[in-house]
Design a protein around this motif. Sequence first.
Motif, PDB file in Angstrom:
ATOM      1  N   GLY A  12       0.818  -1.211   0.000  1.00  0.00           N
ATOM      2  CA  GLY A  12       0.000   0.000   0.000  1.00  0.00           C
ATOM      3  C   GLY A  12       0.848   1.254   0.000  1.00  0.00           C
ATOM      4  N   GLU A  13       1.957   1.255   0.748  1.00  0.00           N
ATOM      5  CA  GLU A  13       2.842   2.414   0.789  1.00  0.00           C
ATOM      6  C   GLU A  13       3.612   2.562  -0.521  1.00  0.00           C
ATOM      7  N   ILE A  14       3.965   1.438  -1.134  1.00  0.00           N
ATOM      8  CA  ILE A  14       4.639   1.500  -2.432  1.00  0.00           C
ATOM      9  C   ILE A  14       3.699   2.081  -3.487  1.00  0.00           C
ATOM     10  N   VAL A  15       2.461   1.629  -3.445  1.00  0.00           N
ATOM     11  CA  VAL A  15       1.464   2.113  -4.400  1.00  0.00           C
ATOM     12  C   VAL A  15       1.244   3.618  -4.241  1.00  0.00           C
ATOM     13  N   LYS A  16       1.273   4.083  -3.006  1.00  0.00           N
ATOM     14  CA  LYS A  16       1.077   5.517  -2.760  1.00  0.00           C
ATOM     15  C   LYS A  16       2.123   6.342  -3.483  1.00  0.00           C
ATOM     16  N   LYS A  17       3.346   5.833  -3.552  1.00  0.00           N
ATOM     17  CA  LYS A  17       4.411   6.553  -4.258  1.00  0.00           C
ATOM     18  C   LYS A  17       4.124   6.666  -5.747  1.00  0.00           C
ATOM     19  N   CYS A  18       3.319   5.756  -6.263  1.00  0.00           N
ATOM     20  CA  CYS A  18       3.034   5.731  -7.700  1.00  0.00           C
ATOM     21  C   CYS A  18       1.899   6.668  -8.087  1.00  0.00           C
ATOM     22  N   ALA A  19       1.138   7.148  -7.096  1.00  0.00           N
ATOM     23  CA  ALA A  19       0.075   8.139  -7.325  1.00  0.00           C
ATOM     24  C   ALA A  19      -0.919   7.703  -8.394  1.00  0.00           C
ATOM     25  N   GLY A  20      -1.168   6.392  -8.469  1.00  0.00           N
ATOM     26  CA  GLY A  20      -2.188   5.901  -9.382  1.00  0.00           C
ATOM     27  C   GLY A  20      -1.785   5.842 -10.838  1.00  0.00           C
ATOM     28  N   VAL A  21      -0.514   6.074 -11.143  1.00  0.00           N
ATOM     29  CA  VAL A  21      -0.049   6.051 -12.537  1.00  0.00           C
ATOM     30  C   VAL A  21       0.302   4.613 -12.922  1.00  0.00           C
ATOM     31  N   PRO A  22      -0.432   4.033 -13.867  1.00  0.00           N
ATOM     32  CA  PRO A  22      -0.223   2.612 -14.193  1.00  0.00           C
ATOM     33  C   PRO A  22       1.203   2.264 -14.590  1.00  0.00           C
TER      34      PRO A  22
END
Length: 1098
Positions: free
Chosen positions: A363-373
């Motif tokens: 979840g924290e890793i995904v947050k760094k991606c800001a929803g960009v596929p």
Amino acid sequence: MADEVLGGVVESVTGHLVSLVSQEIRLACGVRAELVKLQTTVSIIGGMLREADKRRVEAEYVKEWLKKLKELFYDADDLLDDFSTEVLRRRRVTGGLNWILNEVRIFFSSSNQLLYPSEMAHRVKEIRERIDAIWNDRSAYFQLEGNSNLMGSLVESRARPETIPFKSDPYVIGRDKDKETVIEFLLNPDFEENVSVLPIVGVGGLGKTTLARLVFNDDKVKEYFEMRLIWVCVSIHFHVEDIVRKIVRECSPNKEGISNLDMNELQKRLGEWLHGKKFLLVLDDVWNENRSKWLELREFLMSGVKGSKILVTTRYPRVVETMTRKFHKLSGLPNNESLSLLMQMAMKEEHEWKGQNLEKIAGEIVKKCAGVPLAIKTIGRLLVFSGSTEEDWLNFKDNDLSSIDQEESDIMPTLKLSYDFLPLHLKPCFAYCSLFPQDYELEPRELVYLWMAQGFINKPLGSKKTLEEVGYDYFRELLSRSFFQDIEEDVYGDIMRCRMHDLMHELARLVAGKNYIAIDSSHEERFQEEARHVTTNDPNVLNGFATDRRIRSMFLIVEKRIHIARLDVSCFRSLRALRIRRAGIKVISRSIGKLKHLRSLDLLGNNELRCLPNSISRLCNLESLILTVCRDLEGLPSGITKLVNLRQLSVEGCDKLTHMPRGIGKLTSLQRLDVFVVGEESNQNAAGLNELSRLTGLRKELTIEGLERVGSSSISSEVDASFSMEKLADLQCLELCWSTQDRDTSNDEEVLEKLRPHSDVKGLRLYGYGGVRLPSWVSQLHRIVEIEIKQCQGCRQLPPIDQLPSLKRICLYDLRNLEHIELSEGGTMPQSNFFPSLEEITLWGLPKFKGWEWERRGNRIEEEDGDSSSSSSSLLILPCFSDKVKVNIDYCPRFSYMQHGQQLFLHQHDPVFLPLGPQRSMAVLVPTDPYPSPSPSTISDSLSLTALTSLSISEIEDAEHLPGELFQSLPSLQSLIISNCPRLKALPLGAILRYVSTLETLKISDCPELDLSTENDDDNDDGGNAEGMTDLLQLQGHHKLRHLTIQGVHKTECLPGWFQYLSNLQILTIRDCKGLKSLLPGRLILSLLTTLQNLTYQ
């Protein structure tokens, strides 16, 4: 190439040289000669550096050579800034042009006994020779002439991979709604033009091309366009002929020879294929910002039949502006879908990542991606090879995305392409944003002054714009290229706050390189030789170094309040920007005066700071001084008036500030002064109001506090004939404040009259004004956007403001004696342009306010006896606010209004509605004698109430009954509220329910004299008349009433008999009805109300 060189240093060095050489000062011969030589060297090398900045430098030895050259340019910039500062300091001491022509000649001449000219010439020569040595050594690194490839390829020449429409992607998640929206546009034939355009906009890696593919290959789309679908990858270069050739190639079954066709033949073939056909053209990856080029291409595509569409994908809203106004903005994936995509790419099943405690880390890793596929896919692919344990994933999480090696098609190289194509002057501005933490709320105004402090902003030759305006243009351009997001605008349309996408922040850190570093309390990151800009959360960094001449920016950004007993940053002698907010600073060392390069000083929120050292007057380069919310600050040093370059002074929230220092009018460079505090008449050190009119460059907002101190004896002196606020023609908003304490208000009207702003002002705010009326000039502010009047207790009427064409927001707050607002048209009926641009109205705490006055006879205010007269012909309108207006009205017991055309709030004392003609859009209320008999028929004659869904009747103090006929013309009414009517005795609810069969919610509260049980005398089924009984029986099964609340109705002993027929009632609430003895006489209510879901009886 380190992009900060071009924007920050080379241009700054060039600017200093031009200024020193061209000024009307007689430099000593050796000094001028050395400066001219250095200017020539900088001109030659600067051109090469600009060229390098357009390229991707790959060779490490070239990078090393450029780094050495850059360091020398930093030293040269500091040296020349020293000289420029000394010139400015001596000009300030002696003053004006006379010094330029006399003292400066002596200072820079060979007769100067201080030997400064000799030292200056020597230092300039030394730095020039060092630069020459590096320049001449370039052959040891590479041969520039004839071999520019060693400098790297031009960014704009680098080939972009061609996209194709039929490439499948098995990892597409969360784009169903976007696909549906785009297809809905494509299949919609209702457009004026034959060929319509829809751009899909979003940052790199968001999935624009993927979405376009999904749509392009959809069966409904293929069927609608009869298989006439064309896909063209446009990419960076927008050459119309090349694009037309690609389209023709896609349209032609035989593709041979197309590359040899000229433009006329291409146009002919394209016209033949498109004529009379409905087609879909996808233009993928468009970067063009030239509208002329787009119109040229568009002209070739207009021969398609109605319903033809062009779908465009682009990163930039600026591209959209060349084409159309409508576009589809692609957003990032929500967290749950981002997590699902990450796990698919990492090849993890749900039971695996949940069983291995990876869910939280993921979840924290995904947050760094800001929803960009693309970012999620990049990380997911790398996670496959990083290991599967919790420790492996934690190590990956703690790494910055920009520090991870990636392939050319991964997220950071994809995003960097947007940076590579930035104009050169914007690159250092973007890199500078890396100093702020991730997800930090940025203020464009602050960014502009920080960019100015570093020399990033250069005003074009001949431009009439201020540096601030040019800087704001820089910001807007970065915004238009999607480097900023989540903007917040004020009522004037100016952007106040924004954020930087997490991935864009990662990109900023990547391109900033080692020039910009962040040091936290762990000190894992330390000062490096190349570091010029530092941000930290550790106050020890501020005093942990010996004299350091490299650091140009120092930010201390803390989450929790800290305490710095004494601030001393004199070791950082090259600082251009110092930003220390909310650090509990108590004292600032006098040594701050040694920071002669300092341009921006931000001390916001240091509440314990009581004074500034007078040595701050030595900071003659200072452009921005922020002291906002330094609540204990008791005064500004008198020497602040020597800061002739100061452009921004912010003291908002400095509550203990008693005056502005005398002489502040000398700061004629000021562009922003948020607060001016009027001092006591007896204070000889306080600036008078007259000094304000000298600050003609002021822009944005200005608040003048302490206006109650302008006494009767000083009106002629403080606000004399020479004073005029109208001189501040660029001021956007004027806020005028008087004390709200008990005081003599006899001068307020005269003072306010003399504070008339320029007619172009957009905002006016008044606080604590004690006058009875406002001046007539308020009605003449035809560009006004916002009016706010608070706690003006003496004010009893306002001048006409209803036809100000730009007025969007009105706030009237705590005006205890305000009775009415005049209408613009004297004796004529109000027109339909009542507040033509209104978006928000707030009325709070207006106990005497009745509304907008249409006509009054005689004197409006009888001043002798303090009474307000209202003749029998006085007319008030009932305003009807549309659904576009945000309405906030409370504690206004005498004001009636209609909202959204469907909600009517009646608060007026016994209102009688007059009929209006067919052209009228609002009703008129006539207050007649104190106790008239209501005229029921006038309601239906006055307004078309057929669409009314909600009616609230409250605080009508004298009404004893409400006739049922009032509700005969309300066929759409769904909600009825009757409250706070202290004398109301009778209410024909049975008749109301018969008239209003659509009613769903009924609330009766705080009517202590109301007796609902009296209806049993006429309508009960034991002895009532047959006709009434028939009407009541019709309620059963047909009435929609579902929610009924009766509260504070003390005279009611039982509920009326018709109650038993409310067969759809679901919620019944009865509270605080002290006289209630039974619910229904002789009946069991629960057995009758079979649909009841909730019963509350207290």
